[in-house]
Design a protein around this motif. Structure first.
Motif, PDB file in Angstrom:
ATOM      1  N   VAL A  20       0.838  -1.277   0.059  1.00 30.55           N
ATOM      2  CA  VAL A  20       0.014   0.056   0.030  1.00 30.55           C
ATOM      3  C   VAL A  20       0.702   1.283  -0.215  1.00 30.55           C
ATOM      4  O   VAL A  20       0.482   2.298  -0.762  1.00 30.55           O
ATOM      5  CB  VAL A  20      -1.042  -0.094   1.449  1.00 30.55           C
ATOM      6  N   LEU A  21       2.126   1.468   0.704  1.00 34.80           N
ATOM      7  CA  LEU A  21       2.957   2.500   0.727  1.00 34.80           C
ATOM      8  C   LEU A  21       3.710   2.538  -0.405  1.00 34.80           C
ATOM      9  O   LEU A  21       4.399   3.739  -0.508  1.00 34.80           O
ATOM     10  CB  LEU A  21       3.792   2.434   2.235  1.00 34.80           C
ATOM     11  N   GLY A  22       4.065   1.372  -1.096  1.00 32.86           N
ATOM     12  CA  GLY A  22       5.089   1.364  -2.059  1.00 32.86           C
ATOM     13  C   GLY A  22       4.276   1.416  -3.708  1.00 32.86           C
ATOM     14  O   GLY A  22       4.962   1.782  -4.670  1.00 32.86           O
ATOM     15  N   ALA A  23       2.906   1.208  -3.840  1.00 28.47           N
ATOM     16  CA  ALA A  23       2.349   1.029  -5.041  1.00 28.47           C
ATOM     17  C   ALA A  23       1.899   2.746  -5.483  1.00 28.47           C
ATOM     18  O   ALA A  23       1.165   3.263  -4.500  1.00 28.47           O
ATOM     19  CB  ALA A  23       1.011   0.268  -5.089  1.00 28.47           C
ATOM     20  N   PRO A  24       2.348   2.801  -6.544  1.00 27.76           N
ATOM     21  CA  PRO A  24       2.207   4.374  -6.898  1.00 27.76           C
ATOM     22  C   PRO A  24       0.640   4.678  -7.289  1.00 27.76           C
ATOM     23  O   PRO A  24       0.071   5.807  -7.067  1.00 27.76           O
ATOM     24  CB  PRO A  24       2.884   4.467  -8.402  1.00 27.76           C
ATOM     25  N   ALA A  25      -0.155   3.631  -7.490  1.00 29.52           N
ATOM     26  CA  ALA A  25      -1.784   3.918  -7.633  1.00 29.52           C
ATOM     27  C   ALA A  25      -2.424   4.108  -6.197  1.00 29.52           C
ATOM     28  O   ALA A  25      -3.624   4.397  -6.068  1.00 29.52           O
ATOM     29  CB  ALA A  25      -2.451   2.901  -8.376  1.00 29.52           C
ATOM     30  N   SER A  26      -1.725   3.750  -5.093  1.00 26.12           N
ATOM     31  CA  SER A  26      -2.420   3.862  -4.047  1.00 26.12           C
ATOM     32  C   SER A  26      -2.446   5.315  -3.383  1.00 26.12           C
ATOM     33  O   SER A  26      -1.643   6.082  -3.467  1.00 26.12           O
ATOM     34  CB  SER A  26      -1.528   3.122  -2.754  1.00 26.12           C
ATOM     35  N   PRO A  27      -3.818   5.328  -2.416  1.00 25.32           N
ATOM     36  CA  PRO A  27      -3.843   6.774  -2.049  1.00 25.32           C
ATOM     37  C   PRO A  27      -2.780   7.301  -1.070  1.00 25.32           C
ATOM     38  O   PRO A  27      -2.840   8.596  -0.639  1.00 25.32           O
ATOM     39  CB  PRO A  27      -5.458   6.805  -1.528  1.00 25.32           C
ATOM     40  N   ILE A  28      -2.199   6.350  -0.324  1.00 28.00           N
ATOM     41  CA  ILE A  28      -1.247   6.779   0.646  1.00 28.00           C
ATOM     42  C   ILE A  28      -0.054   6.227   0.032  1.00 28.00           C
ATOM     43  O   ILE A  28       1.007   6.115   1.066  1.00 28.00           O
ATOM     44  CB  ILE A  28      -1.486   6.182   1.936  1.00 28.00           C
ATOM     45  N   VAL A  30       3.879   6.430  -0.576  1.00 26.57           N
ATOM     46  CA  VAL A  30       4.888   7.240  -0.113  1.00 26.57           C
ATOM     47  C   VAL A  30       6.293   7.163  -1.005  1.00 26.57           C
ATOM     48  O   VAL A  30       6.748   8.087  -1.337  1.00 26.57           O
ATOM     49  CB  VAL A  30       5.383   6.513   1.337  1.00 26.57           C
ATOM     50  N   SER A  31       6.497   5.797  -1.292  1.00 28.47           N
ATOM     51  CA  SER A  31       7.993   5.616  -1.990  1.00 28.47           C
ATOM     52  C   SER A  31       7.980   4.321  -2.755  1.00 28.47           C
ATOM     53  O   SER A  31       7.310   3.360  -1.929  1.00 28.47           O
ATOM     54  CB  SER A  31       9.235   5.903  -1.001  1.00 28.47           C
ATOM     55  N   GLU A  32       8.424   4.160  -3.723  1.00 28.08           N
ATOM     56  CA  GLU A  32       8.479   2.880  -4.262  1.00 28.08           C
ATOM     57  C   GLU A  32       9.296   1.755  -3.718  1.00 28.08           C
ATOM     58  O   GLU A  32       9.407   0.590  -3.917  1.00 28.08           O
ATOM     59  CB  GLU A  32       8.714   2.967  -5.956  1.00 28.08           C
ATOM     60  N   TRP A  33      10.337   2.463  -2.809  1.00 31.39           N
ATOM     61  CA  TRP A  33      11.299   1.708  -2.127  1.00 31.39           C
ATOM     62  C   TRP A  33      10.711   0.627  -0.982  1.00 31.39           C
ATOM     63  O   TRP A  33      11.303  -0.249  -0.523  1.00 31.39           O
ATOM     64  CB  TRP A  33      11.984   2.467  -1.386  1.00 31.39           C
ATOM     65  N   LEU A  35       8.379  -1.319  -1.792  1.00 30.69           N
ATOM     66  CA  LEU A  35       8.390  -2.424  -2.430  1.00 30.69           C
ATOM     67  C   LEU A  35       9.489  -3.725  -2.166  1.00 30.69           C
ATOM     68  O   LEU A  35       9.734  -4.521  -2.073  1.00 30.69           O
ATOM     69  CB  LEU A  35       8.071  -2.556  -3.902  1.00 30.69           C
ATOM     70  N   ALA A  36      10.805  -2.817  -1.926  1.00 34.46           N
ATOM     71  CA  ALA A  36      11.862  -3.663  -1.442  1.00 34.46           C
ATOM     72  C   ALA A  36      11.872  -4.228  -0.070  1.00 34.46           C
ATOM     73  O   ALA A  36      12.082  -5.398   0.079  1.00 34.46           O
ATOM     74  CB  ALA A  36      13.034  -2.813  -1.461  1.00 34.46           C
ATOM     75  N   PHE A  37      10.780  -3.700   0.764  1.00 35.73           N
ATOM     76  CA  PHE A  37      10.672  -4.518   2.184  1.00 35.73           C
ATOM     77  C   PHE A  37       9.775  -5.578   1.728  1.00 35.73           C
ATOM     78  O   PHE A  37       9.887  -6.674   2.275  1.00 35.73           O
ATOM     79  CB  PHE A  37       9.941  -3.300   3.178  1.00 35.73           C
ATOM     80  N   THR A  38       8.737  -5.359   0.740  1.00 35.99           N
ATOM     81  CA  THR A  38       8.190  -6.675   0.309  1.00 35.99           C
ATOM     82  C   THR A  38       8.609  -7.772  -0.212  1.00 35.99           C
ATOM     83  O   THR A  38       8.530  -8.986   0.196  1.00 35.99           O
ATOM     84  CB  THR A  38       6.788  -6.239  -0.803  1.00 35.99           C
ATOM     85  N   LEU A  39       9.899  -7.394  -0.956  1.00 27.65           N
ATOM     86  CA  LEU A  39      10.662  -8.541  -1.578  1.00 27.65           C
ATOM     87  C   LEU A  39      11.320  -9.339  -0.160  1.00 27.65           C
ATOM     88  O   LEU A  39      11.675 -10.332  -0.318  1.00 27.65           O
ATOM     89  CB  LEU A  39      11.765  -7.914  -2.370  1.00 27.65           C
ATOM     90  N   PHE A  40      11.927  -8.379   0.636  1.00 27.83           N
ATOM     91  CA  PHE A  40      12.682  -8.885   1.869  1.00 27.83           C
ATOM     92  C   PHE A  40      11.794  -9.929   2.480  1.00 27.83           C
ATOM     93  O   PHE A  40      12.279 -10.896   3.173  1.00 27.83           O
ATOM     94  CB  PHE A  40      13.169  -7.980   2.668  1.00 27.83           C
ATOM     95  N   VAL A  41      10.550  -9.631   2.898  1.00 26.47           N
ATOM     96  CA  VAL A  41       9.515 -10.586   3.609  1.00 26.47           C
ATOM     97  C   VAL A  41       9.477 -11.775   2.575  1.00 26.47           C
ATOM     98  O   VAL A  41       9.500 -12.820   3.341  1.00 26.47           O
ATOM     99  CB  VAL A  41       8.257  -9.718   4.003  1.00 26.47           C
ATOM    100  N   GLY A  42       9.086 -11.477   1.456  1.00 28.83           N
ATOM    101  CA  GLY A  42       8.899 -12.731   0.642  1.00 28.83           C
ATOM    102  C   GLY A  42      10.375 -13.820   0.792  1.00 28.83           C
ATOM    103  O   GLY A  42      10.125 -14.951   0.709  1.00 28.83           O
ATOM    104  N   PHE A  43      11.386 -13.094   0.636  1.00 33.88           N
ATOM    105  CA  PHE A  43      12.593 -13.858   0.609  1.00 33.88           C
ATOM    106  C   PHE A  43      12.734 -14.786   1.954  1.00 33.88           C
ATOM    107  O   PHE A  43      13.208 -15.717   2.004  1.00 33.88           O
ATOM    108  CB  PHE A  43      13.870 -12.957   0.221  1.00 33.88           C
ATOM    109  N   ASN A  44      12.561 -13.848   2.902  1.00 33.92           N
ATOM    110  CA  ASN A  44      12.719 -14.551   4.280  1.00 33.92           C
ATOM    111  C   ASN A  44      11.671 -15.803   4.483  1.00 33.92           C
ATOM    112  O   ASN A  44      12.099 -16.707   5.211  1.00 33.92           O
ATOM    113  CB  ASN A  44      12.444 -13.522   5.348  1.00 33.92           C
ATOM    114  N   LEU A  45      10.411 -15.534   3.849  1.00 35.71           N
ATOM    115  CA  LEU A  45       9.552 -16.854   3.937  1.00 35.71           C
ATOM    116  C   LEU A  45       9.908 -17.984   3.010  1.00 35.71           C
ATOM    117  O   LEU A  45       9.928 -19.082   3.600  1.00 35.71           O
ATOM    118  CB  LEU A  45       8.131 -16.143   3.660  1.00 35.71           C
TER     119      LEU A  45
END
Length: 73
Positions: A20-28, A30-33, A35-45
């Motif tokens: 939600v915070l990284g998708a450009p189409a989201s109303p809130i 903040v920054s595309e960065w 999405l890097a946290f999303t990748l980190f969580v996915g890699f950790n799982l």
């Protein structure tokens, strides 16, 4: 709840919030960065599925949350 369920809840929450915070189409947006946290969580799982090592699982065990019994515990 055991550690396995807590890990799933926290990972799902982190993924939803970071998308939600990284998708450009989201109303809130903040920054595309975020999405890097999303990748980190996915890699950790992914790696915890193969190695049975999850840092959050270890933290929850130390806090007294009952273990799940998975991964040979």
């Amino acid at each position: 709840m055991n550690t396995e369920r807590w890990v799933r809840v926290v990972a799902g929450f982190f993924v939803l919030v970071s998308v939600v915070l990284g998708a450009p189409a989201s109303p809130i947006f903040v920054s595309e960065w975020f999405l890097a946290f999303t990748l980190f969580v996915g890699f950790n799982l992914l790696q915890s599925g193969f190695t049975c090592f999850c840092p959050l699982d270890k933290i929850l065990l130390k806090l007294g949350v009952p273990g799940s019994g998975s991964c040979g515990r």
